[in-house]
Motif scaffolding. Sequence first.
Motif, short mmCIF file in Angstrom:
data_model
loop_
_atom_site.label_atom_id
_atom_site.label_comp_id
_atom_site.label_asym_id
_atom_site.label_seq_id
_atom_site.Cartn_x
_atom_site.Cartn_y
_atom_site.Cartn_z
N GLY A 1 0.82 -1.22 0.00
CA GLY A 1 0.00 0.00 0.00
C GLY A 1 0.85 1.26 0.00
O GLY A 1 0.58 2.21 -0.74
N LYS B 1 2.64 1.66 -3.49
CA LYS B 1 1.75 2.17 -4.54
C LYS B 1 1.46 3.66 -4.31
O LYS B 1 1.44 4.45 -5.25
CB LYS B 1 0.44 1.38 -4.57
N GLN B 2 1.21 4.05 -3.06
CA GLN B 2 0.94 5.45 -2.76
C GLN B 2 2.17 6.30 -3.06
O GLN B 2 2.05 7.41 -3.55
CB GLN B 2 0.51 5.60 -1.29
N VAL C 1 -5.25 5.78 -5.08
CA VAL C 1 -5.72 4.66 -5.88
C VAL C 1 -6.48 5.19 -7.10
O VAL C 1 -7.27 6.12 -7.01
CB VAL C 1 -6.57 3.69 -5.03
N LYS D 1 -5.16 -6.09 -1.79
CA LYS D 1 -4.14 -5.16 -2.25
C LYS D 1 -4.73 -3.77 -2.49
O LYS D 1 -4.14 -2.76 -2.11
CB LYS D 1 -3.47 -5.70 -3.53
N TRP D 2 -5.92 -3.71 -3.09
CA TRP D 2 -6.58 -2.43 -3.34
C TRP D 2 -6.88 -1.73 -2.03
O TRP D 2 -6.63 -0.53 -1.88
CB TRP D 2 -7.88 -2.67 -4.13
N ALA E 1 -5.35 -2.13 0.85
CA ALA E 1 -4.09 -1.70 1.47
C ALA E 1 -3.61 -0.39 0.86
O ALA E 1 -3.09 0.48 1.56
CB ALA E 1 -3.03 -2.79 1.30
N TRP E 2 -3.78 -0.25 -0.44
CA TRP E 2 -3.38 0.99 -1.13
C TRP E 2 -4.33 2.12 -0.76
O TRP E 2 -3.91 3.21 -0.39
CB TRP E 2 -3.38 0.73 -2.62
N ASN E 3 -5.62 1.87 -0.81
CA ASN E 3 -6.62 2.90 -0.56
C ASN E 3 -6.55 3.43 0.88
O ASN E 3 -6.94 4.56 1.14
CB ASN E 3 -8.02 2.36 -0.86
N LYS E 4 -6.02 2.62 1.79
CA LYS E 4 -5.89 3.02 3.20
C LYS E 4 -5.01 4.27 3.33
O LYS E 4 -5.13 5.02 4.29
CB LYS E 4 -5.30 1.85 3.99
N HIS E 5 -4.15 4.50 2.36
CA HIS E 5 -3.21 5.63 2.41
C HIS E 5 -3.66 6.81 1.54
O HIS E 5 -2.88 7.73 1.31
CB HIS E 5 -1.81 5.16 1.99
#
Length: 83
Positions: A27, A30-31, A37, A52-53, A55-59
């Motif tokens: 995450g 990706k950020q 995202v 995975k999405w 984990a990325w969106n959490k940031h």
Amino acid sequence: MDFNAACEKAKAFSKRPTDEEFLEFYGLFKQSTIGDVNVERPGALDLKGKAKWDAWNKHKGLSKDEAQKAYIATYEKYAPKYA
């Protein structure tokens, strides 16, 4: 340590982090490299893709610089356990 060095060292861990720890790295990576995202959340049957999405969106909203600093801190947290 800079972001690229932390990425390379994390890839070279001698043991694989847990799925939860891996998603933490994923995450933040990706950020750090893409930003917020930019793709639709995968469908219900794609459990790995959704994790995975998420984990990325959490940031979401974290600047690329902040995400890189957080990635480096995450690397430093897990390096003693996996390096």
